[in-house]
Design a protein around this motif. Sequence first.
Motif, PDB file in Angstrom:
ATOM      1  N   ALA A 253      -4.446   8.809   4.402  1.00 20.43           N
ATOM      2  CA  ALA A 253      -4.309   9.013   2.960  1.00 20.43           C
ATOM      3  C   ALA A 253      -3.659   7.834   2.243  1.00 20.43           C
ATOM      4  CB  ALA A 253      -3.512  10.293   2.691  1.00 20.43           C
ATOM      5  N   MET A 254      -3.435   6.742   2.955  1.00 21.73           N
ATOM      6  CA  MET A 254      -2.943   5.534   2.301  1.00 21.73           C
ATOM      7  C   MET A 254      -4.009   5.005   1.351  1.00 21.73           C
ATOM      8  SD  MET A 254       0.129   4.617   3.339  1.00 21.73           S
ATOM      9  CE  MET A 254       1.281   5.309   4.542  1.00 21.73           C
ATOM     10  N   PRO A 255      -3.630   4.398   0.209  1.00 19.74           N
ATOM     11  CA  PRO A 255      -2.262   4.202  -0.275  1.00 19.74           C
ATOM     12  C   PRO A 255      -1.729   5.375  -1.090  1.00 19.74           C
ATOM     13  CG  PRO A 255      -3.773   3.132  -1.772  1.00 19.74           C
ATOM     14  CD  PRO A 255      -4.624   3.726  -0.670  1.00 19.74           C
ATOM     15  N   PHE A 256      -2.580   6.395  -1.346  1.00 19.98           N
ATOM     16  CA  PHE A 256      -2.195   7.454  -2.280  1.00 19.98           C
ATOM     17  C   PHE A 256      -0.986   8.258  -1.824  1.00 19.98           C
ATOM     18  CE2 PHE A 256      -6.850   6.897  -2.880  1.00 19.98           C
ATOM     19  CZ  PHE A 256      -6.804   6.373  -4.165  1.00 19.98           C
ATOM     20  N   ILE A 257      -0.786   8.358  -0.523  1.00 24.71           N
ATOM     21  CA  ILE A 257       0.346   9.126  -0.003  1.00 24.71           C
ATOM     22  C   ILE A 257       1.673   8.519  -0.436  1.00 24.71           C
ATOM     23  CG2 ILE A 257       0.688   7.899   2.193  1.00 24.71           C
ATOM     24  CD1 ILE A 257       0.446  11.699   1.854  1.00 24.71           C
ATOM     25  N   LEU A 258       1.630   7.249  -0.839  1.00 23.11           N
ATOM     26  CA  LEU A 258       2.846   6.555  -1.260  1.00 23.11           C
ATOM     27  C   LEU A 258       3.214   6.865  -2.712  1.00 23.11           C
ATOM     28  CD1 LEU A 258       2.275   3.133   0.515  1.00 23.11           C
ATOM     29  CD2 LEU A 258       3.539   5.143   1.314  1.00 23.11           C
ATOM     30  N   ALA A 259       2.551   7.861  -3.292  1.00 26.67           N
ATOM     31  CA  ALA A 259       2.922   8.349  -4.620  1.00 26.67           C
ATOM     32  C   ALA A 259       3.710   9.646  -4.523  1.00 26.67           C
ATOM     33  CB  ALA A 259       1.676   8.564  -5.475  1.00 26.67           C
ATOM     34  N   ASP A 260       4.062  10.072  -3.313  1.00 28.98           N
ATOM     35  CA  ASP A 260       4.809  11.316  -3.113  1.00 28.98           C
ATOM     36  C   ASP A 260       6.182  11.247  -3.775  1.00 28.98           C
ATOM     37  OD1 ASP A 260       2.758  12.429  -1.713  1.00 28.98           O
ATOM     38  OD2 ASP A 260       3.757  12.456   0.230  1.00 28.98           O
ATOM     39  N   ASP A 261       6.757  12.415  -4.014  1.00 27.08           N
ATOM     40  CA  ASP A 261       8.109  12.483  -4.567  1.00 27.08           C
ATOM     41  C   ASP A 261       9.126  11.981  -3.540  1.00 27.08           C
ATOM     42  OD1 ASP A 261       7.117  13.590  -6.888  1.00 27.08           O
ATOM     43  OD2 ASP A 261       7.440  15.655  -6.215  1.00 27.08           O
ATOM     44  N   GLY A 262      10.277  11.545  -4.031  1.00 31.82           N
ATOM     45  CA  GLY A 262      11.381  11.166  -3.149  1.00 31.82           C
ATOM     46  C   GLY A 262      11.295   9.774  -2.582  1.00 31.82           C
ATOM     47  N   ILE A 263      10.408   8.928  -3.138  1.00 31.61           N
ATOM     48  CA  ILE A 263      10.211   7.580  -2.614  1.00 31.61           C
ATOM     49  C   ILE A 263      10.979   6.557  -3.447  1.00 31.61           C
ATOM     50  CG2 ILE A 263       8.493   5.729  -2.345  1.00 31.61           C
ATOM     51  CD1 ILE A 263       6.504   7.744  -1.396  1.00 31.61           C
ATOM     52  N   ILE A 264      11.520   5.561  -2.757  1.00 28.92           N
ATOM     53  CA  ILE A 264      12.204   4.435  -3.397  1.00 28.92           C
ATOM     54  C   ILE A 264      11.346   3.192  -3.175  1.00 28.92           C
ATOM     55  CG2 ILE A 264      14.314   3.047  -3.479  1.00 28.92           C
ATOM     56  CD1 ILE A 264      15.725   5.476  -2.099  1.00 28.92           C
ATOM     57  N   TYR A 265      10.989   2.503  -4.249  1.00 29.99           N
ATOM     58  CA  TYR A 265      10.118   1.333  -4.157  1.00 29.99           C
ATOM     59  C   TYR A 265      10.930   0.047  -4.308  1.00 29.99           C
ATOM     60  CZ  TYR A 265       6.637   4.927  -5.194  1.00 29.99           C
ATOM     61  OH  TYR A 265       5.870   6.067  -5.165  1.00 29.99           O
ATOM     62  N   GLY A 266      10.438  -0.998  -3.665  1.00 28.16           N
ATOM     63  CA  GLY A 266      11.084  -2.292  -3.773  1.00 28.16           C
ATOM     64  C   GLY A 266      10.127  -3.411  -3.401  1.00 28.16           C
ATOM     65  N   GLU A 267      10.577  -4.627  -3.542  1.00 25.32           N
ATOM     66  CA  GLU A 267       9.773  -5.785  -3.158  1.00 25.32           C
ATOM     67  C   GLU A 267      10.014  -6.094  -1.678  1.00 25.32           C
ATOM     68  OE1 GLU A 267       7.497  -7.493  -4.904  1.00 25.32           O
ATOM     69  OE2 GLU A 267       7.778  -6.066  -6.557  1.00 25.32           O
ATOM     70  N   ALA A 268       8.981  -6.562  -0.998  1.00 28.31           N
ATOM     71  CA  ALA A 268       9.091  -6.917   0.417  1.00 28.31           C
ATOM     72  C   ALA A 268       8.599  -8.345   0.613  1.00 28.31           C
ATOM     73  CB  ALA A 268       8.274  -5.961   1.278  1.00 28.31           C
ATOM     74  N   LYS A 269       9.089  -8.959   1.661  1.00 28.96           N
ATOM     75  CA  LYS A 269       8.641 -10.307   1.996  1.00 28.96           C
ATOM     76  C   LYS A 269       7.139 -10.285   2.291  1.00 28.96           C
ATOM     77  CE  LYS A 269       9.381 -13.981   5.401  1.00 28.96           C
ATOM     78  NZ  LYS A 269      10.126 -14.372   6.633  1.00 28.96           N
ATOM     79  N   PRO A 270       6.370 -11.217   1.742  1.00 27.77           N
ATOM     80  CA  PRO A 270       4.926 -11.241   1.993  1.00 27.77           C
ATOM     81  C   PRO A 270       4.615 -11.404   3.478  1.00 27.77           C
ATOM     82  CG  PRO A 270       5.489 -12.678   0.154  1.00 27.77           C
ATOM     83  CD  PRO A 270       6.784 -12.268   0.803  1.00 27.77           C
TER      84      PRO A 270
END
Length: 268
Positions: A131-148
């Motif tokens: 279900a990626m990438p849509f599963i990453l819209a779930d509640d309780g998630i913290i987003y940030g930048e990552a090293k490429p």
Amino acid sequence: MKFIKLIIVLALAFVSCKKNSEKAPVEITDYKTETLDVTTSIYPENLTKVFDAHGGIDAWRQFQFLEFTMEKPDGNEITKTDLKNRKALIEMPNHTIGFDGENVWLNSKDDSEFKGANPKFYYNLMFYFYAMPFILADDGIIYGEAKPLEFEGKTYPGISISYHDGVGESSEDEYVLYYNPDTYRMEWLGYTVTFFTNEKSKELHFRRYNNWQEVGGLLLPKSIVRYNYANNLPTTVHSENLFSNIKISKEKPNQDIFIKPESAKIVE
């Protein structure tokens, strides 16, 4: 006399303005009763672009049921998931794993021993990958930048994913979504595994997503390639999961399919 005429003109102008204001009252919107589309405002801009490249998060949320078949050496594995309550059913040649919303259960169709992964770990594992990438819209998630991610001469920007405490079976899990900077399609997933230790891990595992198919207006994986890894980088191909018979529906599935049969055992 002229002064009196001026007073009369001003009075008439005041009355006229007052009448006009009465005819055109200020319209006040009660936003409590309005339906607002705020979907794209609660995610990072680059993640929203990834969702859009795969059909859009609003389109994904219209669906209620997902089914897919995964080819395995010992027989095909059919996964069915209610997208709203995440109840699940995995049908294998000799065994069935289910999640009824409270408990994970295992049912054996014969006397053969179940030799797969821990059902509590496995019942939604491939669904999450699929279900990626849509599963990453779930509640309780913290987003940030990552090293490429640098792989074979190409750079893939990254979005880090972590969870608030108590979210899911393993809230210590961390993911990194890497996307193609030209198309914004998802290309890689980096992830940690904490289910068996309940401790944060710094070691990233990798799966590659570069083979997509359109289903119901969405781009969903046709295959996912698992990679070996070293020093938080993918190295060589480990194995590949192939998916077929994809079914996605806006109709709520029959909840009876997730109920534990009498012959099944609850997995502790």
